[in-house]
Scaffold this motif. Structure first.
Motif, short mmCIF file in Angstrom:
data_model
loop_
_atom_site.label_atom_id
_atom_site.label_comp_id
_atom_site.label_asym_id
_atom_site.label_seq_id
_atom_site.Cartn_x
_atom_site.Cartn_y
_atom_site.Cartn_z
N TYR A 126 0.85 -1.19 0.00
CA TYR A 126 0.00 0.00 0.00
C TYR A 126 0.89 1.24 0.00
O TYR A 126 1.78 1.38 0.85
N ILE A 127 0.64 2.13 -0.96
CA ILE A 127 1.52 3.28 -1.20
C ILE A 127 1.04 4.48 -0.39
O ILE A 127 -0.13 4.87 -0.47
N SER A 128 1.94 5.08 0.35
CA SER A 128 1.62 6.22 1.21
C SER A 128 1.56 7.51 0.41
O SER A 128 1.87 7.54 -0.79
N GLU A 129 1.17 8.60 1.07
CA GLU A 129 1.12 9.91 0.42
C GLU A 129 2.50 10.36 -0.04
O GLU A 129 2.64 11.16 -0.96
N GLY A 130 3.53 9.84 0.60
CA GLY A 130 4.89 10.20 0.21
C GLY A 130 5.48 9.29 -0.86
O GLY A 130 6.64 9.47 -1.25
N GLY A 131 4.69 8.33 -1.31
CA GLY A 131 5.15 7.44 -2.37
C GLY A 131 5.85 6.19 -1.90
O GLY A 131 6.34 5.41 -2.72
N ASN A 132 5.91 5.98 -0.58
CA ASN A 132 6.57 4.79 -0.04
C ASN A 132 5.57 3.66 0.16
O ASN A 132 4.35 3.88 0.18
N ILE A 133 6.07 2.47 0.34
CA ILE A 133 5.21 1.32 0.65
C ILE A 133 5.29 1.08 2.15
O ILE A 133 6.32 0.62 2.67
N ASP A 134 4.20 1.41 2.86
CA ASP A 134 4.20 1.34 4.32
C ASP A 134 3.61 0.05 4.86
O ASP A 134 3.92 -0.36 5.98
N LYS A 135 2.75 -0.58 4.08
CA LYS A 135 2.08 -1.79 4.54
C LYS A 135 2.11 -2.83 3.42
O LYS A 135 1.96 -2.50 2.25
N ARG A 136 2.28 -4.11 3.81
CA ARG A 136 2.35 -5.18 2.82
C ARG A 136 1.48 -6.35 3.25
O ARG A 136 1.34 -6.63 4.43
N VAL A 137 0.94 -7.03 2.23
CA VAL A 137 0.12 -8.22 2.46
C VAL A 137 0.59 -9.31 1.50
O VAL A 137 0.74 -9.05 0.30
N CYS A 138 0.81 -10.50 2.02
CA CYS A 138 1.15 -11.63 1.15
C CYS A 138 -0.15 -12.25 0.65
O CYS A 138 -0.96 -12.74 1.43
#
Length: 730
Positions: free
Chosen positions: A276-288
Motif C-alpha cells: 500500500y503506497i503512502s502519500e509520500g510514495g513509499n510502501i508502508d504496509k504489505r500483504v502476502c
C-alpha cells in the motif's frame, strides 16, 4: 542454461505443449492433424501482408512434377540457411499507444540481432534510432525492455549501456534522453517497468551489480520522470533475492509484485505481495496474497489489476496447473476463476510476459482474454468469471503466446503448423465473446508461404519412458519434399532435438530451422522430456535431482521408439541441443550408446564449472536439478571422456556468461586428445545464443555437413565448404 525464445538457434518461436491423456503401451503413437487449422487460415483476412496471398502459385505441383528418387539427406531444398537465418525476425514484446496503434519490438538477425521498436500502421515506422538497440540484460535473459504510457511516453532499456531512456513517440524528431545515471559500465540493468501517474515516476525491477557482478542486488525501484537532473533511483521494495511483475492498480495506490528466494526458481516456489503506497510514495504496509500459506506449494505469476481495482494472477495451487485466480482483498482469500487441468502461463525465464488481458470489467463480471494448453493443444478464449465459463475463439493461429489489449480488439502473438510466429489482430463482437474477424498484421517471415509445399507437418507422439506406466512427449517431423522420395528400403537419418532450459518446452509450430532439415530428407523430433513445462507441476518436477538422467533417458527412448516404429535409421541417429539442451546432448553421447553423432550449441560439459561460474538467477537452480557433490561429478560429461565414442561438433559464443567458453574448449580438447572426430566453432561478439544472421547460418550449415560427412552416407545438395574436423580430415 535456458535456451528459451530469445537465445535459440531455432530463432523462430516455438510454443508450449501440455499433458496428453494416458494411453496404453500398445497405442502410444498419436498423430495430430493440423488440416483444420489450415482451413481456418484460409477463411481469415491476411490483407496487411499481401505477400501471403500469392505464395501458393510458386510452390511446385507434386501431382505434375515427377519425383526424383534420391537418398535421404541429399534432397535439394529452397529453404536455405540464408532464409532461416536472415528472413526471420524475433518478437520481443508488444504494446498499444494512446491511438490504439500496435508497437512491437523486433530483433533483427540482419542487424546483428538489434532490437528495434516499430510503430505499425499503413506504413510501419522504426521508433528506435539507429544508434540505439532495445534490450535488457536483467537476469541475463532479459524481457520487459520497454513500456508506453497513456500519453505516449516511451521508456526503454538501451542494450549498449543498459540505461533507461525516455522518448516521445508522437514526435518523429524526438530523440531518446537518459533517465538513469551513467555508472561507466553496464553493471546496473532494468526490466519490467510500469508508469506511476500519481507520482510521475517509473517503477521497475533493477539488478545492481556495481558491488558484485556475480551476485547483483535485485530490488524494485522508482525512476523520476519529471526532473532534468538524473537522480539515483529510489528503492521501494528490497530484501529478497529476486523480483518481477511490479504492477500498479488504476489509482496507483497499491503495488503488486512477485518475489522469490534461493534456492527456488520462480516456478518452484514464489510469493505474490501487495504493498500500500503512502502519500509520500513509499510502501508502508504489505500483504502476502499467495505463496505464504504452508498448505500450498505454489508459484504465482503475472499479477494484473482490473479497472475496478481487483487483483488477478496465475498460480498452480491445488491442481498443480497454472490457472487464473482472483484475490478477495477484504478477507485476504484467493479464489479460482476458471479451474482447469491446463496451463495458462509459462515459466518465468524472461520478464514481461502477458498471457491474459482483462477486456471488460463491471460489477457483474470480468471478461478475460487468455490462452491455455491442455492435452497437447492450445486454446484461445474469453473467460467469464461470473459464470466460470470460457468461450473459445477460432482464429488462424493454433499456438498462442502473449496477448495485448487494443481498441475493440486483441493483438495475439502466436503461430501454427503453416504460419511462422505472427501477430494477429482479432476483432471481437459486441459481447466480446466471439471473433468477428482476424488478420495477420505482423509476421516474422512474411514470405514463408512460398515454401508451404516443403513443410513437414508435425505429429504429436507419446512414448514410454524408463519408468513403467510413465510416458513422455515429442513432436515428430517426417522428411517432406514434393520433388523427392527415397527408396523403399531406406530409412531416414533422424535428428533429435533436446530443448534448453531444461525447464522449457517444445511446440509444434512452424520453425524454418526444422524445415531446413526435413525438406532435405531428414526426420526430426523435438522432445518434451520429463521436466518440460506445459504439463503441470508433477511432470515438471520429474527432473528434480534427475537432470542428466530423466532427460537423457527420454531423448534416447524417443529415438529408439521411432526406430522401432520404422520412422528412422538406427545407424544414423544424431542429437543436437543448445545450452541445457547441449548438456543433455553431451550426456546422451557420454553415458548412452544410442546416437552416432552430436552437436552441442553453448552446451554444459562440466556441472561443477557451471555452478561456480553461473550468474545469480540460476546459481542455485542446478542444486535442485542435480543433487550432491558426487552427482555433480558423475553426471558431468567432461569427467568421462573415455565413454565418448562418436563424432561431436561444438559451437560457442565468446561473450557467453551463462555457459562460459571454457566449457566448450574443455570438451573439445579432451575429445581431440582422445582421437575422436571433433570440431569447435567460436563466435566473437555472441552471447548465450546466436543473434547474428551470419553465425546462425554458419551453425546450421556446418551441423548439416558435419553429420553428412561422419554418419550420413550421402552428399548434401547445398554448396557448403565444410570446416576442418580434427581426427577426421588429414
Amino acid at each position: 542454461m535456458a535456451l528459451l525464445l530469445l537465445t535459440s538457434l531455432n530463432h523462430l518461436v516455438s510454443f508450449s505443449l501440455t499433458r496428453l491423456p494416458s494411453s496404453s503401451a500398445h497405442n502410444l503413437f498419436l498423430s495430430r492433424s493440423f488440416s483444420s487449422s489450415i482451413r481456418r487460415f484460409n477463411r481469415f483476412s491476411l490483407k496487411p501482408l499481401r505477400s501471403f496471398a500469392s505464395m501458393s502459385s510458386s510452390s511446385p505441383d507434386a501431382a505434375q512434377t515427377p519425383l526424383t528418387t534420391a537418398p535421404y539427406g541429399s534432397w535439394k531444398s529452397p529453404i536455405t540457411a540464408d532464409i532461416v537465418s536472415g528472413a526471420s525476425k524475433r518478437l520481443g514484446g508488444t504494446a498499444v499507444d494512446s491511438h490504439g496503434r500496435l508497437v512491437l519490438l523486433e530483433s533483427r538477425p540482419n542487424e546483428s540481432g538489434r532490437g528495434v521498436l516499430v510503430l505499425q500502421g499503413e506504413t510501419s515506422i522504426d521508433i528506435t534510432p539507429k544508434d540505439f538497440a532495445v534490450r535488457t540484460l536483467t537476469q541475463e535473459y532479459g524481457g520487459g525492455a520497454f513500456q508506453i504510457s497513456s500519453d505516449d511516453t516511451l521508456v526503454f532499456s538501451n542494450y549498449k549501456d543498459q540505461r533507461l531512456y525516455k522518448q516521445d513517440i508522437t514526435d518523429k524528431d524526438s530523440s531518446p534522453k537518459p533517465i538513469t545515471p551513467d555508472y561507466g559500465t553496464p553493471a546496473v540493468t532494468y526490466a519490467d517497468g510500469v508508469f506511476d501517474s500519481r507520482f510521475n515516476r517509473y517503477v521497475t525491477v533493477r539488478e545492481d551489480g556495481r558491488q558484485d557482478r556475480s551476485n547483483p542486488i535485485t530490488t524494485i525501484v522508482e525512476v523520476n520522470l519529471s526532473g532534468e537532473t538524473l537522480e539515483e533511483p529510489k528503492v521501494l521494495v528490497s530484501g529478497n533475492d529476486f523480483y518481477a511483475f511490479p504492477r500498479l492498480d488504476p489509482k496507483c495506490e497499491r503495488l503488486a509484485w512477485i518475489e522469490w528466494s534461493h534456492p527456488n526458481m520462480p516456478w518452484d516456489k514464489a510469493e505474490l505481495w501487495v504493498g500500500y503506497i503512502s502519500e509520500g510514495g513509499n510502501i508502508d504496509k504489505r500483504v502476502c496474497v499467495a505463496g505464504c500459506d504452508p498448505k500450498y506449494v505454489e508459484s504465482p505469476t503475472e499479477p494484473k489489476w482490473s479497472s475496478r481495482g481487483e487483483l488477478f494472477f496465475v498460480t498452480d495451487r491445488k491442481n498443480g496447473c497454472w490457472n487464473i485466480h482472483k484475490w478477495i482483498e477484504s478477507t485476504n482469500e484467493v479464489v479460482s476463476v476458471y479451474p482447469l487441468d491446463g496451463e495458462f502461463a509459462k515459466p518465468l525465464w524472461i520478464f514481461g510476459t502477458n498471457s491474459y488481458e482483462i477486456i471488460e470489467c463491471s460489477e457483474e463480471k470480468n471478461l478475460i482474454a487468455c490462452s491455455y494448453r491442455q492435452k497437447g493443444k492450445s486454446y484461445l478464449g474469453i473467460v467469464d468469471d461470473s459464470q466460470g465459463s470460457c468461450s473459445l475463439l477460432d482464429i488462424p493461429l493454433t499456438d498462442f503466446d502473449s496477448i495485448t489489449l487494443g481498441n475493440q480488439c486483441l493483438y495475439v502473438e502466436g503461430a501454427s503448423a503453416v504460419l511462422p510466429p505472427s501477430v494477429a489482430r482479432v476483432t471481437l463482437d459486441q459481447h466480446k465473446t466471439k471473433a468477428l474477424s482476424s488478420e495477420i498484421v505482423w509476421s516474422s517471415s512474411p514470405d514463408v508461404l512460398k515454401y508451404k509445399a516443403y513443410f513437414s507437418v508435425p505429429e504429436l507422439i507419446e512414448f514410454p519412458t524408463e519408468v513403467p506406466g510413465q510416458n513422455a512427449y515429442a513432436y515428430f517431423y517426417p522428411p517432406t519434399n514434393p520433388l523427392y522420395n527415397a527408396s523403399m528400403e531406406e530409412k531416414p537419418p533422424l535428428l533429435v532435438k533436446s530443448h534448453g532450459g531444461p525447464t522449457a518446452e517444445s511446440r509444434g509450430s512452424l520453425n524454418l530451422n526444422i524445415q531446413y532439415w526435413t525438406s532435405r530428407g531428414w526426420a526430426f523430433v523435438d522432445v518434451n522430456y520429463g521436466g518440460s513445462t506445459g504439463y503441470g507441476r508433477e511432470y515438471r518436477e520429474r527432473l528434480l535431482r534427475q537432470w542428466g538422467i530423466v532427460d537423457v533417458d527420454d531423448c534416447c527412448g524417443c529415438a529408439k521408439y521411432l526406430v522401432s516404429s520404422g520412422k528412422a535409421d538406427v545407424k544414423r541417429l544424431c542429437i543436437s541441443g543448445g545450452s541445457a539442451g547441449g548438456y543433455t546432448t553431451l550426456a546422451s553421447l557420454a553415458f548412452r550408446d544410442v546416437f552416432k553423432a552430436g552437436a552441442s550449441l553453448y552446451g554444459v560439459a562440466d556441472l561443477k564449472m557451471l555452478k561456480e561460474e553461473g550468474h545469480k538467477f540460476e546459481s542455485r537452480y542446478i542444486d535442485n536439478l542435480v543433487g550432491d557433490e558426487k552427482d555433480f561429478y558423475e553426471r558431468s560429461p567432461i569427467n568421462f571422456v573415455d565413454k565418448f565414442s562418436c563424432p561431436i561438433i561444438l559451437f560457442q559464443g565468446l561473450e557467453d556468461k551463462v555457459v562460459t567458453p571454457d566449457q566448450s574448449r574443455k570438451i573439445y580438447e579432451a575429445l581431440k586428445k582422445k582421437g575422436l572426430p571433433v570440431a569447435l566453432v567460436e563466435y566473437e561478439g555472441e552471447q548465450h545464443g546466436f543473434r547474428k544472421a551470419e553465425n546462425i547460418k554458419y551453425t546450421l550449415e556446418q551441423q548439416m555437413v558435419f553429420f553428412a560427412r561422419v554418419v550420413g552416407g550421402f552428399k548434401v545438395a547445398d554448396d557448403i565448404t565444410p570446416l576442418k574436423i580434427d581426427n577426421f580430415d588429414t
